[in-house]
Design a protein around this motif. Structure first.
Motif, PDB file in Angstrom:
ATOM      1  N   ILE A 110       0.833  -1.206   0.000  1.00  0.00           N
ATOM      2  CA  ILE A 110       0.000   0.000   0.000  1.00  0.00           C
ATOM      3  C   ILE A 110       0.863   1.250   0.000  1.00  0.00           C
ATOM      4  N   THR A 111       1.956   1.233   0.799  1.00  0.00           N
ATOM      5  CA  THR A 111       2.854   2.396   0.785  1.00  0.00           C
ATOM      6  C   THR A 111       3.406   2.611  -0.609  1.00  0.00           C
ATOM      7  N   VAL A 112       3.810   1.498  -1.278  1.00  0.00           N
ATOM      8  CA  VAL A 112       4.364   1.621  -2.634  1.00  0.00           C
ATOM      9  C   VAL A 112       3.315   2.193  -3.586  1.00  0.00           C
ATOM     10  N   VAL A 159       3.084   5.902  -3.027  1.00  0.00           N
ATOM     11  CA  VAL A 159       4.239   6.637  -3.546  1.00  0.00           C
ATOM     12  C   VAL A 159       4.112   6.802  -5.057  1.00  0.00           C
TER      13      VAL A 159
END
Lengths: 145, 116
Positions: free
Chosen positions: B31-33, B36
Motif C-alpha cells: 500500500i505504501t508503494v 508513492v
C-alpha cells in the motif's frame, strides 16, 4: 474435508471491523496532517525561514520523534491501533527503517544494521525512484510534442 | 481554514489506504508503494502542487508527497541540466528525509536495545 476446514476457519477467524478501522485511520491520519501544518507554521514564524525549508524541518522532526518512540518501544502499539493512520504518513517510513535496524542489530554493524536497515523501506525508495523516472520521462516526451 | 483542509486530506488518504488494507490481501508495504507511485503520477501535470496549496501540511505528511518530491526533483533537474538532470535531480528534494531516517535509525539502534 478441506472445504469444511475452510468454513471453520472462516467462522472462527476474528472479523476486522472495516468501518471502525477506517474511522480510526481517518482521525489519526488527519491529526498527523494537522501536526505537520502546525510544525510548518511554527518553524516559519519562530525560525524565520521559507515554507520550503520549514517543510524539510517538519519532516526531519517527525522522523526523529518516530525513531525515538520506536526505540523506546511504544510506537509499535500506536501502529497496531492506528494502522494506516500512521503507516501512510512519513512516520511509517521512519518506523519501518528504525524497527529493521533494531531487529538486526544483534547480527553486527555491517551484516546486521547496514545490510538490513532498508529491508522494508527500500521498496518505497526503489519504486518511488523508478516510477518518478518513468513519469518525468513521460512528461519530457509530452513537453517535446 | 488550512488546518481543516489538512485534517480532511491527510485523513482521507489514510482512510482509503486502510480500506484497501482491510478489503484486499495486500500488505502495508504494497500500500505504501501504491501511494508513492500515485504521488509521483499526480505530479506530472502539477496536480499535487495544487493539492499542497489547498491542504498545506496535510498533503506534505502522507507518503504521496515523497513520490511528488521525487518527480518534482527529476523534472526540475531536466529543466535546468537536461537529460543528465533526470538522474542527478531525482533524489534532490527527498534526500533530507531519507538521510534523516538512515542517520537517526543508525545511531538510535546503537544506543537502544530492542524491546519485545
Amino acid at each position: 474435508m478441506n472445504q469444511k476446514y475452510q468454513e471453520i476457519v472462516k467462522k472462527n477467524s476474528p472479523k476486522e471491523n472495516v468501518l471502525i478501522n477506517a474511522v480510526v485511520a481517518f482521525i489519526t491520519g488527519g491529526i498527523m496532517g494537522i501536526i505537520g501544518q502546525a510544525l510548518i507554521d511554527g518553524y516559519t514564524t519562530w525560525l524565520d525561514i521559507s515554507t520550503k525549508e520549514a517543510t524539510v524541518c517538519m519532516l526531519v522532526t517527525l522522523i526523529f520523534f518516530t525513531c525515538l518512540f520506536t526505540s523506546l518501544g511504544f510506537f509499535d502499539k500506536f501502529v497496531n491501533f492506528c494502522k494506516c493512520g500512521l503507516i501512510i504518513p512519513i512516520t511509517g517510513f521512519a518506523h519501518a527503517t528504525m524497527s529493521a535496524a533494531l531487529e538486526y542489530r544483534k547480527e553486527g554493524l555491517v551484516t546486521g544494521i547496514g545490510m538490513n536497515m532498508l529491508k522494508l523501506s527500500g521498496a518505497v525508495i526503489i519504486f518511488g525512484v523508478v516510477s518518478s523516472f518513468v513519469f518525468s520521462l513521460l512528461r519530457m516526451v509530452v513537453g517535446l510534442i | 481554514m488550512i488546518y481543516l483542509n489538512a485534517f480532511l486530506f491527510a485523513g482521507f488518504v489514510c482512510m482509503i489506504a486502510q480500506i484497501i488494507l482491510d478489503k484486499t490481501k495486500l500488505t502495508p508495504g504494497h500500500i505504501t508503494v501504491i501511494f508513492v507511485v500515485l504521488g509521483a503520477f499526480l505530479d506530472i501535470f502539477n496536480i499535487y502542487d495544487q493539492i499542497i496549496l489547498w491542504a498545506g501540511g496535510g498533503a506534505l505528511v502522507p507518503i504521496t508527497s515523497f513520490g511528488h518530491n521525487l518527480t518534482h526533483g527529476a523534472i526540475h533537474g531536466y529543466n535546468t541540466e537536461g537529460v543528465l538532470g533526470l538522474f542527478s535531480g531525482t533524489l534532490d528534494l527527498t534526500a533530507a528525509g531519507i538521510s534523516a531516517a538512515i542517520i537517526f535509525a543508525f545511531f538510535m539502534s546503537l544506543i537502544f536495545e530492542p524491546k519485545d
